[in-house]
Write a protein that holds these residues in place. Structure first.
Motif, PDB file in Angstrom:
ATOM      1  N   LEU A 156       0.728  -1.412   0.213  1.00 38.81           N
ATOM      2  CA  LEU A 156       0.011  -0.222   0.186  1.00 38.81           C
ATOM      3  C   LEU A 156       0.817   1.017   0.331  1.00 38.81           C
ATOM      4  O   LEU A 156       0.410   2.558  -0.372  1.00 38.81           O
ATOM      5  N   GLU A 157       1.896   1.405   0.781  1.00 36.48           N
ATOM      6  CA  GLU A 157       3.037   1.823   0.939  1.00 36.48           C
ATOM      7  C   GLU A 157       3.468   2.988  -0.605  1.00 36.48           C
ATOM      8  O   GLU A 157       3.799   4.212  -1.242  1.00 36.48           O
ATOM      9  N   SER A 158       3.666   1.591  -1.539  1.00 36.90           N
ATOM     10  CA  SER A 158       4.536   1.710  -3.173  1.00 36.90           C
ATOM     11  C   SER A 158       2.872   2.469  -3.465  1.00 36.90           C
ATOM     12  O   SER A 158       3.743   2.818  -4.576  1.00 36.90           O
ATOM     13  N   ALA A 159       1.825   1.993  -3.408  1.00 37.59           N
ATOM     14  CA  ALA A 159       0.950   2.441  -3.812  1.00 37.59           C
ATOM     15  C   ALA A 159       1.021   3.859  -3.640  1.00 37.59           C
ATOM     16  O   ALA A 159       0.061   4.730  -4.609  1.00 37.59           O
ATOM     17  N   VAL A 160       0.718   4.332  -2.640  1.00 34.58           N
ATOM     18  CA  VAL A 160       0.799   5.406  -2.215  1.00 34.58           C
ATOM     19  C   VAL A 160       1.814   6.843  -3.379  1.00 34.58           C
ATOM     20  O   VAL A 160       1.436   7.743  -3.402  1.00 34.58           O
ATOM     21  N   LEU A 161       3.224   6.379  -3.495  1.00 36.02           N
ATOM     22  CA  LEU A 161       4.391   7.094  -4.094  1.00 36.02           C
ATOM     23  C   LEU A 161       3.783   7.194  -4.795  1.00 36.02           C
ATOM     24  O   LEU A 161       3.846   8.216  -5.499  1.00 36.02           O
ATOM     25  N   MET A 162       3.383   5.754  -5.876  1.00 36.77           N
ATOM     26  CA  MET A 162       2.691   6.076  -7.379  1.00 36.77           C
ATOM     27  C   MET A 162       1.780   7.103  -7.309  1.00 36.77           C
ATOM     28  O   MET A 162       1.336   7.232  -8.038  1.00 36.77           O
ATOM     29  N   LEU A 163       0.679   7.272  -6.536  1.00 41.66           N
ATOM     30  CA  LEU A 163      -0.715   7.291  -6.600  1.00 41.66           C
ATOM     31  C   LEU A 163      -0.044   8.834  -6.094  1.00 41.66           C
ATOM     32  O   LEU A 163      -0.301  10.149  -6.820  1.00 41.66           O
ATOM     33  N   THR A 164       1.259   9.638  -5.912  1.00 42.71           N
ATOM     34  CA  THR A 164       1.367  10.538  -6.093  1.00 42.71           C
ATOM     35  C   THR A 164       2.433  11.055  -6.802  1.00 42.71           C
ATOM     36  O   THR A 164       1.986  12.347  -7.553  1.00 42.71           O
ATOM     37  N   ALA A 165       2.979   9.910  -7.613  1.00 42.40           N
ATOM     38  CA  ALA A 165       3.002  10.477  -8.315  1.00 42.40           C
ATOM     39  C   ALA A 165       2.113  10.632  -9.716  1.00 42.40           C
ATOM     40  O   ALA A 165       2.080  11.866 -10.992  1.00 42.40           O
ATOM     41  N   VAL A 166       1.516   9.649  -9.519  1.00 42.79           N
ATOM     42  CA  VAL A 166      -0.032   9.959 -10.594  1.00 42.79           C
ATOM     43  C   VAL A 166      -0.825  11.736 -10.365  1.00 42.79           C
ATOM     44  O   VAL A 166      -0.948  11.829 -11.569  1.00 42.79           O
TER      45      VAL A 166
END
Lengths: 314, 555
Positions: A156-166
């Motif tokens: 979930l944390e790596s998803a948070v980083l991905m969605l920050t970039a998105v």
């Protein structure tokens, strides 16, 4: 506590407080960013002193390195922006800092008093971690917790980083396609002195190797995807500053690489909901995640350019 | 270890991971493909949530130890009655709003485009030749960035609802908060300030929650919600143990989550954020995003901390803030002249209802009714009634507010204004939209048959049973106020030209580029209507709701 506190620790503590003041007090953005850079270095040393090598590496890579790069960039680009409060001068300019300081002191005192009085109970998983380590295929306990026992948090944390970039890309121009959000970032870079250019050419390969080492050492020693990704992102930023043509690479690969790690992690997780990962799967995920983290941080850096320059009403 | 996993347990993990997977994949797709993927994912989440709800309704708490590592080492996903109900409401509202957003891409925000059109030939040639850094930019309606962000948000919401672990709950809240901020920012340049303010609030709230979790972890040694609750109960039973850390932790957690649900006086950020968000985003924020924080608050108070008598002051403070929210939010809603800020203030008012149960939790004795003939209440009846009343109010608010915000946003998009006076008589041109606004108003006021009515009824009966008559006064006042401000919002839209002599002139509707878009827009009105209808129809579920909440209840 019989021998007192070592002098080095005292110096470190005073230095930390001083660098916090250097970050908070100055009115110039550039000075504040520099203060934060110093704070990052000292915080890293403090973590090392406390024996948390993993936290120190993460602090150095992401907290000190990438964040400071972003802030320096912003303060160089727009040094004289007024602060949001500057428009309306408050009646009592001392009131806000005073209330803030008072609240902070009260909060810290209460929390510290409670923390010191509370009967700390040891984590219930200490014995369990040691017992289960041989099932994980990795030797470093922190890597074991991050990628095996509590892999769902990491996912979930790596998803948070991905969605920050998105999210950051979504604020730029266009909303779909390879150029979406990036068009403002692909302009020409300011020229840099030849000596710096030369230095970057020397440093970039070494830094790249360091990033890879952090990634692969993670299974037996401190290090891992987040630290390694931050270092790889630093390589990209340096190369871009040195006018290495990365545009084509960025346009074609930034998005696929950004999501690949998270997609692979989710697919693996769906297949392993109630059974641990095998080591090869783990390694593949970790490599893809590292690249994704580097891409995500680089995307955030690229998107600092203001997309609404010369805006015209539709 | 490798025990065969039932399909329902797979659903428990997939309900988080499938929307997240769709979110990641949609980054690589074009606008139209993102819409298709969004609708397909909605159907998948509905399909995955249904078995969970069915199994939990049959009286079983679902548990999945991820990776085969049991607590305290690993993370457990857990679905009890509370989880299943919030999961189901999120699936319904999420699916309906997704269909609406797919039918009306213009409702998903505003995007910047370069004004000059690039020649198609340079796409795989020299990219630097096509640089548009200096080209002027223009705003266009519709932003396909909505899809990855909303699907990520949905995944985070489901992650919070099925989490059995405090730290994992924090990560889920972060995922929800970050994507919610980005969704607000899709509203264009004028929404950026509101989004930035929301970002600070969301991060501060998460941070306070995290410190609270760290305190609980330091005294209990575990992050699992059930285990830490048991450890705290044992500590409290020891008698001489120091519970200051738990009390401070609950203060911090409640403060952080009150920031995120916008409890008065911490509500300042909500009005600009919810009213400047795109039409398809406001319903999600109001119906779902703040519910995640409410859900965690209920978990912390009922499952982790249990009814510790030391928490009484905090409970009364929060209930007082809730009462203030109902009064202040209603008064401020009455003073608004625009539709979306009025609805946003109505959210502030409705949030207050969800905090009234806290004093009841610590004082669940049925003292008021004891000794009276014919009243035999079983133990936990007050708790069960108060919790199911609050949950019914929250779920009813989710359905009704989603419908109301969808309708208001639709009108705002059509006429480029949401001034209530300018929209006078809009009911003639859009009967279905105004009808759905009326239905959701029925739900929000709490008129009989709606879920809001069941909630108020359950809360009121348990308040009377526990002798807390003040709750009745607050409920009645809140009902009257909400009737007033919702009438103020809806009545002008219903005005027909025969009613008074003033001529009705709606502002010029924005013209649409194509005829197909127009029919889609017509069909999109079904979305708020369906939600409005559900608000009223679900009113029959009050008793069923109480039964479902008994599954995995802490008493």
């Amino acid at each position: 506590m019989t021998g007192g506190v070592p002098a080095a620790d005292l110096v470190l503590g005073v230095g930390l407080l001083a660098s916090v003041l250097c970050t908070v007090l100055p009115h110039s953005r550039l000075a504040q960013s520099m203060g934060l850079l110093g704070l990052g270095v000292l915080t890293t040393l403090a973590w090392l002193r406390l024996g948390s090598v993993d936290v120190a590496l993460a602090e150095a890579g992401i907290g000190g390195g990438i964040l400071a790069a972003l802030l320096v960039w912003v303060s160089v680009r727009s040094p004289a922006q007024p602060s949001p409060d500057a428009g309306t001068a408050p009646r009592w300019p001392w009131l806000r800092p005073a209330v803030g300081t008072l609240s902070a002191v009260t909060l810290i005192l209460i929390t510290a008093a409670v923390w010191l009085r509370a009967e700390q109970s040891l984590p219930a998983w200490d014995a369990a971690v040691t017992a289960a380590m041989d099932r994980t295929g990795v030797e470093h306990e922190i890597t074991g917790v991050l990628l095996v026992f509590r892999f769902y948090d990491t996912l979930l944390e790596s998803a948070v980083l991905m969605l920050t970039a998105v999210a950051v890309l979504a604020l730029g121009r266009e909303d779909v396609g390879p150029r979406a959000g990036l068009s403002a970032a692909l302009g020409t870079q300011p020229s840099i002195p030849a000596s710096l250019h030369w230095l970057i050419r020397v440093f970039a390969p070494a830094l790249f190797l360091a990033g890879l080492w952090l990634l692969f050492a993670g299974s037996t020693d401190s290090g891992g995807a987040f630290q390694s990704g931050a270092v790889l992102c630093a390589v990209l930023i340096l190369l871009r500053s040195a006018h290495v043509p990365l545009e084509k690479l960025t346009l074609r690969w930034l998005r696929p690489v950004l999501v690949a790690g998270v997609v692979a992690f989710i697919l693996a997780a769906l297949a392993h909901l109630s059974a641990p990962f095998s080591f090869p799967v783990l390694l593949g995920i970790e490599v893809l995640l590292t690249l994704g983290i580097a891409a995500g941080l680089y995307a955030i850096y690229l998107c600092l350019e203001n997309p609404v320059q010369r805006e015209v009403s539709a | 270890m490798n025990a065969p996993m039932s399909l329902t347990l797979f659903c428990l993990g997939a309900v988080v991971l499938i929307p997240l997977l769709a979110s990641a994949l949609s980054v690589l797709l074009g606008s139209a493909a993102r819409r298709v993927l969004g609708v397909l994912t909605s159907a998948a989440v509905l399909g995955l949530s249904a078995p969970i709800l069915v199994r939990v309704t049959s009286g079983e708490t679902l548990e999945l130890a991820l990776g085969g590592f049991e607590s305290p080492l690993g993370i457990t996903l857990r679905a009890d009655g509370l989880s299943a109900l919030f999961l189901a409401m999120t699936a319904i509202v999420g699916a309906v709003v997704s269909c609406y957003a797919a039918a009306r891409p213009a409702a998903t925000g505003k995007r910047l485009v370069a004004q000059t059109v690039e020649p198609a030939t340079v796409t795989d040639g020299d990219h630097r030749a096509a640089l548009t850094e200096d080209a002027p930019a223009a705003w266009r309606t519709g932003h396909a960035g909505f899809w990855p962000l909303w699907l990520g948000c949905w995944s985070g919401l489901n992650a919070v609802f099925v989490s059995g672990d405090l730290f994992n709950t924090y990560v889920g809240l972060e995922l929800v908060g970050l994507t919610a901020v980005a969704l607000v920012a899709l509203g264009g340049r004028e929404a950026w300030a509101a989004a930035l303010r929301y970002l600070f609030i969301a991060v501060l709230g998460s941070l306070l929650f995290l410190i609270g979790v760290a305190l609980i972890y330091s005294v209990t040694g575990t992050l699992d919600i059930i285990d830490s609750g048991e450890a705290i109960t044992q500590l409290a039973a020891q008698g001489d143990a120091d519970l200051a850390a738990v009390v401070l932790a609950l203060c911090l957690i409640s403060l952080g989550l009150a920031l995120k649900v916008a409890l008065v006086p911490l509500h300042g950020w909500l009005i600009p954020a919810h009213s400047s968000a795109p039409s398809a985003v406001s319903p999600l924020l109001s119906a779902l995003v703040i519910k995640a924080a409410l859900f965690v608050l209920l978990r912390a108070w009922l499952w982790v901390a249990g009814p510790l008598p030391e928490l009484e002051i905090l409970a009364w403070v929060l209930a007082g803030m809730g009462t203030a929210a109902i009064l202040l939010g209603s008064v401020m809603a009455l003073r608004q002249s625009r539709l979306k800020p009025l609805i946003a203030y109505s959210t502030v008012a409705q949030v207050g209802y969800w905090f009234l149960l806290l004093p009841l939790l610590l004082d669940p004795e049925t003292s008021a009714l004891e000794g009276q003939p014919g009243t035999t209440l079983e133990e936990g009846a007050v708790l069960a009634g108060a919790l199911s009343g609050t949950v019914a109010l929250a779920l009813g608010h989710g359905l009704a507010k989603a419908s109301l915000f969808l309708s208001a946003g639709h009108l705002k998009d059509l006429y480029s204004t949401d001034e209530i006076t300018e929209l006078r008589g809009a009911g003639r041109a859009h009967p279905m939209l105004v009808m759905s606004m009326g239905l959701s108003a029925v739900g929000l006021i709490g008129l009989p048959l709606s879920l809001g009515f069941s909630g108020k009824w359950l809360l009121a009966t348990s308040a009377v049973a526990a002798g807390h008559y003040w709750i009745l006064v607050v409920l009645v006042a809140g009902t009257l106020f909400s009737a007033a401000y919702l009438l103020k919002a809806v009545a002008p839209l219903l005005v027909m030209s025969e009613d008074d002599q003033t001529a009705l002139t709606l502002p010029q509707a924005q013209n649409h580029p194509g005829a197909s878009d127009r029919t889609l827009t017509g069909k999109a009105q079904l979305a708020p209507f369906l939600l409005g209808l559900l608000t009223v129809l679900t009113g029959f579920l009050g008793v069923w709701l109480t039964g479902v909440l008994e599954v995995g209840a802490p008493w």
